[in-house]
Design a protein around this motif. Structure first.
Motif, PDB file in Angstrom:
ATOM      1  N   ARG A  56      -6.097   5.661  -9.317  1.00 30.88           N
ATOM      2  CA  ARG A  56      -7.105   4.368  -9.548  1.00 30.88           C
ATOM      3  C   ARG A  56      -5.867   3.869 -10.499  1.00 30.88           C
ATOM      4  N   TYR A  63      -7.551  -0.921  -2.559  1.00 28.40           N
ATOM      5  CA  TYR A  63      -6.838  -1.439  -2.961  1.00 28.40           C
ATOM      6  C   TYR A  63      -6.621  -2.943  -2.214  1.00 28.40           C
ATOM      7  N   ASP A  64      -6.297  -4.231  -2.358  1.00 29.29           N
ATOM      8  CA  ASP A  64      -6.428  -4.586  -2.202  1.00 29.29           C
ATOM      9  C   ASP A  64      -6.013  -5.120  -0.880  1.00 29.29           C
ATOM     10  N   ALA A  74      -9.315   5.441  -4.837  1.00 24.43           N
ATOM     11  CA  ALA A  74      -9.574   4.451  -5.698  1.00 24.43           C
ATOM     12  C   ALA A  74      -9.440   2.467  -4.475  1.00 24.43           C
ATOM     13  N   ARG A 100      -2.231  -4.034  -6.996  1.00 20.37           N
ATOM     14  CA  ARG A 100      -2.093  -6.218  -7.132  1.00 20.37           C
ATOM     15  C   ARG A 100      -1.387  -6.773  -7.494  1.00 20.37           C
ATOM     16  N   ARG A 150      -4.958   6.111   3.403  1.00 23.20           N
ATOM     17  CA  ARG A 150      -4.870   4.958   3.144  1.00 23.20           C
ATOM     18  C   ARG A 150      -5.539   3.888   4.201  1.00 23.20           C
ATOM     19  N   SER A 179      -3.354   1.861  -8.043  1.00 24.10           N
ATOM     20  CA  SER A 179      -4.434   0.649  -7.672  1.00 24.10           C
ATOM     21  C   SER A 179      -3.967  -1.002  -8.788  1.00 24.10           C
ATOM     22  N   THR A 191       0.403  -1.159  -0.034  1.00 26.80           N
ATOM     23  CA  THR A 191      -0.025   0.196   0.020  1.00 26.80           C
ATOM     24  C   THR A 191       0.870   1.502  -0.222  1.00 26.80           C
TER      25      THR A 191
END
Length: 334
Positions: A269, A151-152, A149, A276, A96, A272, A48
């Motif tokens: 975006r 994030y995973d 956006a 991943r 975040r 992001s 992140t």
């Protein structure tokens, strides 16, 4: 008699003065140029944080050096709950955070944090990358935040220092840390454990002092914090896939031009998508590291009892008609 030479002189001076004004305007730095403070609770090399750095590089380039991000990782600006409130009032510019702590004031965030909502990572991405994800991000603005956006965050599973968890009976009485979220507290109670809501940064101390006997999180968080050394039993409950989200203070957002808003949104975006690939790799290496260290990993042959125990959470935390409709749309998504 007309002074033709004098008229030409005045026109030339006026043209020169106009040109100097235009030149000065072109060379002057824009008044809105600034450095934005960004909060993240994870360590410097976590996906992140790396993604936020990528976002910062894109913003610096596309704003032609006017805007930059200064990222405060490792909870330097506080734990999630505190930084969320600071972001809402504009003391922190960008944050975040996981969606679960947002659920106390953004009902749609609770939907994304519901246990056993997503069937797979592919299902999660299909929802977040499509119209449903955009709709949920848009709902943040009414609560002082602008969602940029997702994030995973992987699938969260339960780990502890006492015994392997093979059924809900094994959870009974264990003190398990959960996120500072009413829904997460009620989820752990429904599973039979004793929930202890703690900031993420206090989990390691809690495990070492016996304040808690376990926690629940994804593979990277379990390993990069060394929790796996203190809590050596992990059961793949994979009960939630609540994503992370990048948000901007609405107060800060309103100071940006439309052009700059588009730059920030697109950069988020793109970060992001970059995140991943990093996330998938770290999940694999984190699990391998835990396995090499001798962590006992339990795979549940049947999760139906766990799923049945938490079915009431949807009605309790997302019982309004529009939220129930949102849940159904997510479940039907392919």
């Amino acid at each position: 008699m007309v002074d033709r030479h004098g008229g030409s002189w005045h026109r030339a001076c006026a043209a020169l003065a106009g040109g100097l004004v235009l030149l000065a305007a072109a060379l002057a730095p824009p008044a809105a140029a600034r450095e934005f403070r960004v909060a993240d609770t994870q360590m410097a090399d976590y996906p992140t944080v790396r993604a936020l750095e990528h976002m910062g590089r894109l913003i610096l380039e596309r704003s032609r050096g006017r805007h930059s991000l200064r990222i405060f990782h490792s909870s330097q600006l506080g734990e999630e709950k505190a930084t969320i409130e600071q972001t809402r009032i504009g003391a922190i510019d960008i944050n975040r955070t996981n969606v679960a702590p947002l659920g106390s004031f953004i009902p749609e965030a609770n939907v994304l944090a519901l246990p056993f909502l997503f069937r797979s990572v592919e299902h999660l991405h299909s929802v977040l990358d499509g119209p449903i994800g955009d709709e949920i991000l848009a709902r943040f603005e009414a609560h002082g935040l602008v969602g940029l956006a997702f994030y995973d965050s992987g699938a969260r599973s339960i780990y502890n220092s006492v015994r392997p968890i093979r059924s809900m009976i094994d959870l009974k009485g264990l003190r398990i840390r959960v996120q500072q979220s009413d829904m997460m507290v009620d989820m752990m109670k429904a599973l039979g454990a004793e929930p202890v809501a703690l900031p993420y940064g206090q989990v390691g101390v809690g495990l070492s002092t016996g304040l808690i006997q376990g926690a629940e999180n994804n593979w990277p968080s379990y390993v990069t914090t060394d929790h796996y050394r203190a809590a050596r039993y992990l059961t793949l409950t994979e009960h939630t896939m609540s994503p992370e989200v990048v948000v901007v203070s609405k107060r800060v957002w309103e100071t940006l031009s439309e052009e700059d808003r588009a730059i920030f949104r697109q950069a988020a975006r793109e970060s992001s998508r970059a995140m991943r690939a990093q996330w998938e790799k770290l999940e694999q290496t984190s699990r391998q590291q835990a396995e090499r260290a001798g962590v006992e990993i339990v795979t549940l042959a049947d999760r139906s009892a766990f799923e049945a125990a938490v079915t009431g959470l949807a009605a309790r935390f997302a019982g309004e008609a529009d939220l129930m409709a949102l849940i159904e749309r997510i479940r039907q998504a392919r």
